[in-house]
Write a protein that holds these residues in place. Structure first.
Motif, PDB file in Angstrom:
ATOM      1  N   THR A  23       1.016  -1.136  -0.055  1.00  0.00           N
ATOM      2  CA  THR A  23      -0.002  -0.021  -0.059  1.00  0.00           C
ATOM      3  C   THR A  23       1.123   1.194   0.078  1.00  0.00           C
ATOM      4  O   THR A  23       1.983   1.222   0.448  1.00  0.00           O
ATOM      5  N   GLU A  24       0.322   2.434  -0.246  1.00  0.00           N
ATOM      6  CA  GLU A  24       1.146   3.537  -0.351  1.00  0.00           C
ATOM      7  C   GLU A  24       1.513   4.019   0.921  1.00  0.00           C
ATOM      8  O   GLU A  24       2.728   4.561   1.280  1.00  0.00           O
ATOM      9  N   TYR A 107      -4.580 -19.656  -2.492  1.00  0.00           N
ATOM     10  CA  TYR A 107      -5.240 -18.207  -2.994  1.00  0.00           C
ATOM     11  C   TYR A 107      -6.780 -18.462  -2.813  1.00  0.00           C
ATOM     12  O   TYR A 107      -7.486 -17.308  -3.050  1.00  0.00           O
ATOM     13  N   SER A 108      -7.361 -19.567  -3.168  1.00  0.00           N
ATOM     14  CA  SER A 108      -8.828 -19.729  -3.200  1.00  0.00           C
ATOM     15  C   SER A 108      -9.202 -19.509  -1.786  1.00  0.00           C
ATOM     16  O   SER A 108     -10.291 -19.008  -1.729  1.00  0.00           O
ATOM     17  N   ALA A 109      -8.477 -19.519  -0.858  1.00  0.00           N
ATOM     18  CA  ALA A 109      -9.006 -19.264   0.489  1.00  0.00           C
ATOM     19  C   ALA A 109      -8.492 -17.798   0.851  1.00  0.00           C
ATOM     20  O   ALA A 109      -8.744 -17.183   2.280  1.00  0.00           O
ATOM     21  N   VAL A 110      -8.022 -16.879   0.131  1.00  0.00           N
ATOM     22  CA  VAL A 110      -7.623 -15.460   0.241  1.00  0.00           C
ATOM     23  C   VAL A 110      -8.572 -14.741  -0.239  1.00  0.00           C
ATOM     24  O   VAL A 110      -8.832 -14.840  -1.261  1.00  0.00           O
ATOM     25  N   GLU A 111      -8.874 -13.626   0.464  1.00  0.00           N
ATOM     26  CA  GLU A 111      -9.944 -12.504  -0.005  1.00  0.00           C
ATOM     27  C   GLU A 111      -9.094 -11.552  -0.613  1.00  0.00           C
ATOM     28  O   GLU A 111      -8.102 -10.902   0.054  1.00  0.00           O
ATOM     29  N   GLU A 112      -9.325 -11.149  -1.804  1.00  0.00           N
ATOM     30  CA  GLU A 112      -8.285  -9.996  -2.462  1.00  0.00           C
ATOM     31  C   GLU A 112      -8.630  -8.832  -1.925  1.00  0.00           C
ATOM     32  O   GLU A 112      -9.723  -8.416  -1.636  1.00  0.00           O
ATOM     33  N   THR A 113      -7.445  -8.095  -1.697  1.00  0.00           N
ATOM     34  CA  THR A 113      -7.551  -6.673  -1.517  1.00  0.00           C
ATOM     35  C   THR A 113      -7.265  -5.765  -2.804  1.00  0.00           C
ATOM     36  O   THR A 113      -6.097  -6.171  -2.927  1.00  0.00           O
ATOM     37  N   ALA A 114      -8.074  -5.033  -3.483  1.00  0.00           N
ATOM     38  CA  ALA A 114      -7.721  -4.466  -4.439  1.00  0.00           C
ATOM     39  C   ALA A 114      -6.730  -3.444  -4.209  1.00  0.00           C
ATOM     40  O   ALA A 114      -6.357  -2.815  -3.330  1.00  0.00           O
ATOM     41  N   LEU A 115      -6.022  -3.177  -5.540  1.00  0.00           N
ATOM     42  CA  LEU A 115      -4.841  -2.550  -5.713  1.00  0.00           C
ATOM     43  C   LEU A 115      -5.420  -0.973  -5.786  1.00  0.00           C
ATOM     44  O   LEU A 115      -6.446  -0.847  -6.282  1.00  0.00           O
ATOM     45  N   SER A 116      -4.780  -0.007  -5.256  1.00  0.00           N
ATOM     46  CA  SER A 116      -5.441   1.251  -5.376  1.00  0.00           C
ATOM     47  C   SER A 116      -5.318   1.861  -6.738  1.00  0.00           C
ATOM     48  O   SER A 116      -4.568   1.407  -7.570  1.00  0.00           O
ATOM     49  N   PRO A 117      -6.155   2.893  -6.905  1.00  0.00           N
ATOM     50  CA  PRO A 117      -6.100   3.478  -8.324  1.00  0.00           C
ATOM     51  C   PRO A 117      -4.786   4.185  -8.661  1.00  0.00           C
ATOM     52  O   PRO A 117      -4.077   4.114  -9.740  1.00  0.00           O
ATOM     53  N   GLY A 118      -4.069   4.652  -7.729  1.00  0.00           N
ATOM     54  CA  GLY A 118      -2.930   5.215  -8.062  1.00  0.00           C
ATOM     55  C   GLY A 118      -1.843   4.067  -8.421  1.00  0.00           C
ATOM     56  O   GLY A 118      -1.071   4.456  -9.073  1.00  0.00           O
ATOM     57  N   ARG A 119      -1.821   2.966  -7.548  1.00  0.00           N
ATOM     58  CA  ARG A 119      -1.047   1.882  -7.879  1.00  0.00           C
ATOM     59  C   ARG A 119      -1.078   1.405  -9.238  1.00  0.00           C
ATOM     60  O   ARG A 119      -0.223   1.001  -9.932  1.00  0.00           O
ATOM     61  N   ASP A 124       0.422   0.792 -15.051  1.00  0.00           N
ATOM     62  CA  ASP A 124       0.334   0.950 -16.447  1.00  0.00           C
ATOM     63  C   ASP A 124       1.360   1.850 -16.970  1.00  0.00           C
ATOM     64  O   ASP A 124       1.724   1.495 -18.109  1.00  0.00           O
ATOM     65  N   GLU A 125       1.966   2.942 -16.202  1.00  0.00           N
ATOM     66  CA  GLU A 125       3.014   3.420 -16.753  1.00  0.00           C
ATOM     67  C   GLU A 125       4.200   2.926 -16.944  1.00  0.00           C
ATOM     68  O   GLU A 125       4.757   3.129 -17.921  1.00  0.00           O
ATOM     69  N   PHE A 126       4.464   1.937 -15.898  1.00  0.00           N
ATOM     70  CA  PHE A 126       5.692   1.065 -15.910  1.00  0.00           C
ATOM     71  C   PHE A 126       5.452   0.211 -17.378  1.00  0.00           C
ATOM     72  O   PHE A 126       6.487   0.329 -18.308  1.00  0.00           O
ATOM     73  N   ALA A 127       4.271  -0.407 -17.510  1.00  0.00           N
ATOM     74  CA  ALA A 127       4.496  -1.389 -18.532  1.00  0.00           C
ATOM     75  C   ALA A 127       4.256  -0.466 -20.017  1.00  0.00           C
ATOM     76  O   ALA A 127       5.000  -0.971 -20.958  1.00  0.00           O
ATOM     77  N   ARG A 128       3.641   0.729 -20.133  1.00  0.00           N
ATOM     78  CA  ARG A 128       3.639   1.597 -21.257  1.00  0.00           C
ATOM     79  C   ARG A 128       5.151   1.850 -21.572  1.00  0.00           C
ATOM     80  O   ARG A 128       5.627   1.773 -22.914  1.00  0.00           O
TER      81      ARG A 128
END
Length: 203
Positions: A23-24, A107-119, A124-128
């Motif tokens: 996280t940030e 991972y089927s037993a792990v509840e996903e925590t979304a990545l923040s919009p900033g992250r 996306d910028e790294f990949a671009r």
């Protein structure tokens, strides 16, 4: 990243995702900032980065980092002279070690925590930038012995799938099996709950 793309012109850029998935809040401590900035070559690009991520009053500590490291001699303690990274036999003295086998995360037993919009925007910028330079991004997570970040790594897998970025997670059972399997033991192969030691890395 820009320096590496310009200097080395790689065909593939490997991103270790442990820190990318944090996280940030994890990335604004003084130690984290120094780890990211101090290794960069001096120059205008480094100066602009320092100015963009640090308060104006602290910029000098990052421009001239030796003054930061050589101003605390009277504060040193015994542990400051212990290089835990040279420990080949398990956890360093400040960390607990439980003698158990390393096991892949379910991972089927792990509840996903979304990545923040900033992250997501930065990923996306790294990949671009990679693709603009003719390099393919490849995301990778090394084995770790703590499930604390698993919810965000699960989100990282979803992100990579949505962007067409290859992702290898060495904590995921399917990925471990595809890589031929790994036999890791925390007390022998890890330096602390998050880092392999030399023997573990060799495996």
């Amino acid at each position: 990243l820009d320096y590496a793309l310009r200097k080395h012109r790689p065909e593939v850029v490997l991103f270790e995702t442990y820190s990318l998935a944090r996280t940030e809040a994890n990335l604004h401590t003084e130690g984290d900032l120094h780890r990211g900035v101090d290794v960069l070559a001096p120059g205008l690009r480094k100066a602009r980065l320092i100015e963009s991520i640090t308060p104006e009053t602290d910029c000098e500590n990052y421009y001239f980092n030796l003054s930061k490291y050589h101003s605390r001699w009277k504060e040193l303690r015994r542990m400051d002279w212990t290089d835990a990274s040279l420990d080949w036999h398990g956890y360093n003295p400040e960390a607990a070690c439980v003698d158990k086998r390393f096991s892949a995360v379910d991972y089927s037993a792990v509840e996903e925590t979304a990545l923040s919009p900033g992250r997501v925007a930065w990923l996306d910028e790294f990949a671009r930038r990679c693709r603009a330079a003719g390099a393919e991004p490849f995301f990778f997570t090394a084995p770790y012995n703590s499930g604390a970040i698993a919810p965000r790594l699960k989100a990282m897998r979803g992100y990579c799938a949505s962007r067409g970025i290859p992702y290898l997670d060495m904590n995921r059972r399917e990925d471990l099996e595809a890589a031929g399997g790994l036999s890791l033991a925390p007390c022998r192969d890890f330096n602390d709950p998050w880092h392999l030691n030399i023997r573990g890395a060799a495996k």
